[in-house]
Design a protein around this motif. Structure first.
Motif, PDB file in Angstrom:
ATOM      1  N   ILE A  95     -10.405   0.879   0.197  1.00  0.00           N
ATOM      2  CA  ILE A  95     -10.037  -0.511  -0.063  1.00  0.00           C
ATOM      3  C   ILE A  95      -9.064  -0.601  -1.238  1.00  0.00           C
ATOM      4  N   ALA A  96      -9.282   0.228  -2.248  1.00  0.00           N
ATOM      5  CA  ALA A  96      -8.433   0.187  -3.443  1.00  0.00           C
ATOM      6  C   ALA A  96      -7.002   0.599  -3.141  1.00  0.00           C
ATOM      7  N   GLY A  97      -6.832   1.500  -2.182  1.00  0.00           N
ATOM      8  CA  GLY A  97      -5.488   1.944  -1.829  1.00  0.00           C
ATOM      9  C   GLY A  97      -4.925   2.923  -2.846  1.00  0.00           C
ATOM     10  N   GLU A  98      -3.617   3.031  -2.868  1.00  0.00           N
ATOM     11  CA  GLU A  98      -2.949   3.956  -3.783  1.00  0.00           C
ATOM     12  C   GLU A  98      -2.680   3.265  -5.119  1.00  0.00           C
ATOM     13  N   TYR A  99      -2.883   3.993  -6.206  1.00  0.00           N
ATOM     14  CA  TYR A  99      -2.646   3.435  -7.536  1.00  0.00           C
ATOM     15  C   TYR A  99      -2.528   4.567  -8.543  1.00  0.00           C
ATOM     16  N   ASN A 100      -2.070   4.218  -9.738  1.00  0.00           N
ATOM     17  CA  ASN A 100      -1.941   5.190 -10.815  1.00  0.00           C
ATOM     18  C   ASN A 100      -3.308   5.368 -11.476  1.00  0.00           C
ATOM     19  N   VAL A 101      -3.938   6.494 -11.234  1.00  0.00           N
ATOM     20  CA  VAL A 101      -5.302   6.736 -11.709  1.00  0.00           C
ATOM     21  C   VAL A 101      -5.392   6.657 -13.230  1.00  0.00           C
ATOM     22  N   GLU A 103      -3.524   5.091 -15.384  1.00  0.00           N
ATOM     23  CA  GLU A 103      -3.356   3.722 -15.876  1.00  0.00           C
ATOM     24  C   GLU A 103      -4.628   2.912 -15.688  1.00  0.00           C
ATOM     25  N   VAL A 104      -5.258   3.055 -14.532  1.00  0.00           N
ATOM     26  CA  VAL A 104      -6.480   2.299 -14.253  1.00  0.00           C
ATOM     27  C   VAL A 104      -7.615   2.765 -15.156  1.00  0.00           C
ATOM     28  N   ARG A 105      -7.727   4.070 -15.360  1.00  0.00           N
ATOM     29  CA  ARG A 105      -8.769   4.590 -16.249  1.00  0.00           C
ATOM     30  C   ARG A 105      -8.563   4.108 -17.683  1.00  0.00           C
ATOM     31  N   ALA A 106      -7.309   4.048 -18.109  1.00  0.00           N
ATOM     32  CA  ALA A 106      -7.014   3.554 -19.458  1.00  0.00           C
ATOM     33  C   ALA A 106      -7.379   2.080 -19.574  1.00  0.00           C
ATOM     34  N   GLN A 107      -7.117   1.326 -18.527  1.00  0.00           N
ATOM     35  CA  GLN A 107      -7.459  -0.094 -18.509  1.00  0.00           C
ATOM     36  C   GLN A 107      -8.970  -0.282 -18.624  1.00  0.00           C
ATOM     37  N   ILE A 108      -9.718   0.530 -17.893  1.00  0.00           N
ATOM     38  CA  ILE A 108     -11.181   0.465 -17.947  1.00  0.00           C
ATOM     39  C   ILE A 108     -11.680   0.819 -19.344  1.00  0.00           C
ATOM     40  N   SER A 109     -11.150   1.885 -19.904  1.00  0.00           N
ATOM     41  CA  SER A 109     -11.560   2.319 -21.246  1.00  0.00           C
ATOM     42  C   SER A 109     -11.293   1.236 -22.283  1.00  0.00           C
ATOM     43  N   ASP A 110     -10.166   0.557 -22.151  1.00  0.00           N
ATOM     44  CA  ASP A 110      -9.835  -0.525 -23.084  1.00  0.00           C
ATOM     45  C   ASP A 110     -10.851  -1.660 -22.985  1.00  0.00           C
ATOM     46  N   HIS A 111     -11.240  -1.994 -21.763  1.00  0.00           N
ATOM     47  CA  HIS A 111     -12.238  -3.055 -21.576  1.00  0.00           C
ATOM     48  C   HIS A 111     -13.570  -2.655 -22.217  1.00  0.00           C
ATOM     49  N   ILE A 112     -14.009  -1.433 -21.949  1.00  0.00           N
ATOM     50  CA  ILE A 112     -15.305  -0.973 -22.455  1.00  0.00           C
ATOM     51  C   ILE A 112     -15.313  -0.930 -23.980  1.00  0.00           C
ATOM     52  N   ALA A 113     -14.182  -0.527 -24.561  1.00  0.00           N
ATOM     53  CA  ALA A 113     -14.097  -0.411 -26.020  1.00  0.00           C
ATOM     54  C   ALA A 113     -13.905  -1.757 -26.709  1.00  0.00           C
ATOM     55  N   SER A 152      -6.803  -7.328  -5.925  1.00  0.00           N
ATOM     56  CA  SER A 152      -5.844  -6.224  -5.882  1.00  0.00           C
ATOM     57  C   SER A 152      -5.961  -5.317  -7.099  1.00  0.00           C
ATOM     58  N   GLU A 153      -6.311  -5.879  -8.247  1.00  0.00           N
ATOM     59  CA  GLU A 153      -6.492  -5.079  -9.457  1.00  0.00           C
ATOM     60  C   GLU A 153      -7.943  -4.623  -9.599  1.00  0.00           C
ATOM     61  N   GLY A 154      -8.862  -5.515  -9.274  1.00  0.00           N
ATOM     62  CA  GLY A 154     -10.279  -5.193  -9.424  1.00  0.00           C
ATOM     63  C   GLY A 154     -10.748  -4.072  -8.519  1.00  0.00           C
ATOM     64  N   ASN A 155     -10.204  -3.997  -7.311  1.00  0.00           N
ATOM     65  CA  ASN A 155     -10.608  -2.931  -6.388  1.00  0.00           C
ATOM     66  C   ASN A 155     -10.275  -1.552  -6.942  1.00  0.00           C
ATOM     67  N   LYS A 156      -9.163  -1.456  -7.652  1.00  0.00           N
ATOM     68  CA  LYS A 156      -8.776  -0.177  -8.255  1.00  0.00           C
ATOM     69  C   LYS A 156      -9.772   0.210  -9.351  1.00  0.00           C
ATOM     70  N   MET A 157     -10.112  -0.769 -10.198  1.00  0.00           N
ATOM     71  CA  MET A 157     -11.066  -0.482 -11.272  1.00  0.00           C
ATOM     72  C   MET A 157     -12.438  -0.139 -10.714  1.00  0.00           C
ATOM     73  N   ARG A 158     -12.840  -0.848  -9.667  1.00  0.00           N
ATOM     74  CA  ARG A 158     -14.151  -0.570  -9.075  1.00  0.00           C
ATOM     75  C   ARG A 158     -14.214   0.860  -8.548  1.00  0.00           C
ATOM     76  N   ALA A 159     -13.148   1.305  -7.883  1.00  0.00           N
ATOM     77  CA  ALA A 159     -13.128   2.667  -7.348  1.00  0.00           C
ATOM     78  C   ALA A 159     -13.244   3.701  -8.465  1.00  0.00           C
ATOM     79  N   GLU A 160     -12.495   3.504  -9.546  1.00  0.00           N
ATOM     80  CA  GLU A 160     -12.535   4.467 -10.651  1.00  0.00           C
ATOM     81  C   GLU A 160     -13.854   4.395 -11.416  1.00  0.00           C
TER      82      GLU A 160
END
Length: 213
Positions: A95-101, A103-113, A152-160
């Protein structure tokens, strides 16, 4: 794998997540008739993905685009299976499709921190709503990251996130940077979910140490 599975599972997944329910301005019923005319469910996967085998008078550019999306989705799904992920996570990846892994991981880390207590949620999910109410009753200070605004953005974060914590269901909750599970479930004794933590007497202390109370 026969394309009957692809047509009835992967194809609806692609059409549903891309919003491509209407092909070349044809309503869904005509799209189904078009698919029947092309006998797609009877093709093997090699034939299904060989666009040259399809009558050029049938598919429009929009239909070809949908078929290309299905190819990509199927490849991502297969890659996830090969990586050993469970079915739910494989579907989340597709569902997430293709994305820059990275970048998405960095986005997640920023949210958590960014906050001592962070919930990754879907707004209309009953479990997510219960988790929010549970933390409200506890008097906790928390941050919500909606994975459905936009999808479109949330699906990428959910996958990672699912790859990291081992569970794709929401909510996905972090306290003091640690994954603690969801509302009433998790993946182990260290991340059993809010309900079990409350019964164990560890939720309040975890929130206090994190500075979320």
């Amino acid at each position: 794998m026969k394309s009957r599975f692809l047509f009835h599972v992967v194809f609806p997944l692609v059409m549903g997540t891309t919003g491509a329910f209407v092909v070349n301005n044809r309503p869904p019923s005509l799209v189904r008739l078009q698919a029947q005319r092309m006998s797609l469910p009877e093709f093997d996967s090699k034939t299904l993905f060989d666009m040259s085998s399809i009558d050029s008078s049938v598919p429009s550019e929009a239909f070809k685009g949908a078929m290309k999306n299905m190819q990509t989705t199927y490849r991502i799904f297969q890659d996830a299976l090969s990586a050993g992920y469970d079915l739910k996570l494989c579907i989340a990846c597709a569902i997430a499709g293709e994305y820059n892994v990275e970048e998405v991981r960095a986005q997640i880390s920023d949210h958590i921190a960014s906050h001592p207590c962070v919930l990754f949620t879907w707004e209309q999910s009953p479990s997510c709503q219960k988790a929010v109410k549970y933390l409200d009753v506890a008097g906790a200070d928390y941050k919500i990251v909606y994975l459905d605004k936009p999808w479109s953005e949330g699906n990428k974060m959910r996958a990672e996130l699912a790859k990291t914590v081992g569970k794709s269901s929401v909510p996905i909750i972090f306290i003091d940077g640690d994954y603690v599970g969801g509302y009433d479930s998790g993946v182990g004794k260290d991340s059993p979910g809010l309900v079990d933590m409350a019964f164990q007497g560890t939720l309040r202390s975890k929130l206090e140490i994190a500075g979320a109370l």
